[in-house]
Design an enzyme around this catalytic site. Structure first.
Site, PDB file in Angstrom:
ATOM      1  N   LYS A  65      48.375  13.672  33.584  1.00 11.14           N
ATOM      2  CA  LYS A  65      49.222  12.896  34.370  1.00 11.14           C
ATOM      3  C   LYS A  65      50.010  14.059  35.282  1.00 11.14           C
ATOM      4  O   LYS A  65      50.580  15.013  34.627  1.00 11.14           O
ATOM      5  CB  LYS A  65      50.535  12.129  33.609  1.00 11.14           C
ATOM      6  CG  LYS A  65      51.638  11.376  34.661  1.00 11.14           C
ATOM      7  CD  LYS A  65      52.503  10.696  33.715  1.00 11.14           C
ATOM      8  CE  LYS A  65      53.586  10.132  34.701  1.00 11.14           C
ATOM      9  NZ  LYS A  65      54.378   9.423  33.916  1.00 11.14           N
TER      10      LYS A  65
ATOM     11  N   ASP B 152      62.391   1.179  31.888  1.00 13.92           N
ATOM     12  CA  ASP B 152      61.508   0.546  32.625  1.00 13.92           C
ATOM     13  C   ASP B 152      60.303  -0.356  32.070  1.00 13.92           C
ATOM     14  O   ASP B 152      59.219  -0.062  32.221  1.00 13.92           O
ATOM     15  CB  ASP B 152      60.930   1.691  33.523  1.00 13.92           C
ATOM     16  CG  ASP B 152      60.004   1.352  35.148  1.00 13.92           C
ATOM     17  OD1 ASP B 152      60.433   0.032  35.414  1.00 13.92           O
ATOM     18  OD2 ASP B 152      59.234   2.068  35.403  1.00 13.92           O
TER      19      ASP B 152
ATOM     20  N   GLY C 265      51.514   5.785  39.817  1.00 13.39           N
ATOM     21  CA  GLY C 265      53.000   5.435  39.521  1.00 13.39           C
ATOM     22  C   GLY C 265      53.934   6.047  40.501  1.00 13.39           C
ATOM     23  O   GLY C 265      53.647   6.728  41.506  1.00 13.39           O
ATOM     24  N   GLY C 266      55.073   5.639  40.326  1.00 11.79           N
ATOM     25  CA  GLY C 266      56.287   6.129  41.036  1.00 11.79           C
ATOM     26  C   GLY C 266      56.302   7.728  40.955  1.00 11.79           C
ATOM     27  O   GLY C 266      56.881   8.448  41.812  1.00 11.79           O
TER      28      GLY C 266
END
Length: 296
Positions: A37, A131, A17-18
């Site tokens: 992560k 988001d 992801g970003g």
């Protein structure tokens, strides 16, 4: 690769992801599957991204809800921050819609209602997701839904820093509320707008607002009235229209109210072959939730 002297990571990431890449892994010490992560820093050290990554971990640590992943650990490996989280099996709503097409009304309502339950818990802690989108909602094999990726979330109390560079708008254009785009502010009603975009997409099979550039999508979010959803109960169509109102005050008052209004549509859910377990073994989680639901 082994990090923290206990987490053995898979060779390839599960997704990116970003803010970072997520790897499956094994916790040698507790003998369980985990998701790790890593903060991604393509251009070298970035204080803003690091603060946001740390804040996401603190938010997950505060948010105690079965519809949000559990944070197990947090640390640094070779000067890269990492989070160790509950490993979640399932399919994102984005992939579900891509493979299945428009979802049956009961399932769209049930997925959105479960997201409302998580948002109710988050908003009670003054946490705004900012988001919410189909790739951040995961449907698990037992039919439960997890709300993922609180990397852009903000704490409304004691968190005045927006972590936004000048000229930068944080979020995903197709799911951003007009107030996020115009003023760079987001609150509970902004999350409801994003969920309205997701609900519209689940029922139609296509993204609500699209365009050749981000700014074209921004312009539509701010100015264009969304098309009505055909083939659904009129009450549900009106509810989606309310969620997608340009002014926050015209949307439902909160996530709990939205949850209540979605409940009548989340009945007699059909099977989704290939996405849900068809085991005859009772689900302990569902057994527990059913009994808790009887407690007043």
């Amino acid at each position: 690769m082994v990090i923290g002297d206990r987490y053995e990571l898979d060779d390839l990431p599960l997704g990116q992801g970003g803010m970072g890449a997520v790897y499956g892994g094994h916790d040698r010490r507790l003998d369980r599957r985990v998701a790790v992560k890593f903060l991604r820093l393509p251009g070298g050290p970035d204080d803003e991204l690091e603060r946001r990554f740390i804040r996401e971990a603190r938010i997950l640590a505060r948010l105690d809800h079965p519809g949000a992943p559990v944070l197990y650990d947090f640390g640094t490996h070779e000067q890269r921050l990492f989070q160790v989280m509950q490993f979640i099996e399932g399919v994102t709503v984005a992939d579900l819609v891509s493979e299945h097409g428009p979802l049956p009304v009961p399932w769209a309502a049930a997925i959105a209602a479960q997201a409302c339950a998580v948002l109710t818990a988050a908003h009670a802690l003054s946490i705004c997701h900012r988001d919410l989108k189909p790739t951040n909602l995961m449907l698990c094999p037992d039919g439960s839904v997890k709300v993922l990726d609180f990397g852009l979330a903000i704490l409304r109390e004691g968190d005045s820093a927006q972590f936004t560079r000048v000229g930068q708008i944080l979020g995903t254009p197709a799911y951003m509320s007009p107030e996020q785009i115009e003023r760079g502010v987001a609150d509970q009603k902004s999350d409801l707008y994003a969920l309205g975009c997701v609900l519209h997409e689940m029922l139609t099979g296509r993204q609500l607002f699209t365009g050749p550039t981000e700014y074209a999508v921004f312009d539509k979010q701010v100015k264009e009235r969304p098309p009505r959803v055909t083939g659904v109960p009129p009450e549900l169509d009106r509810l989606i229209a309310e969620l997608l109102e340009k002014h926050p005050d015209d949307r439902p008052s909160d996530a709990y109210t939205l949850y209540q209004r979605l409940q009548p549509f989340a009945v007699d859910l059909p099977m989704l072959p290939g996405f849900l377990d068809q085991s005859s073994v009772p689900s302990p989680g569902r057994m527990y939730a059913r009994m808790v639901g009887r407690v007043r």
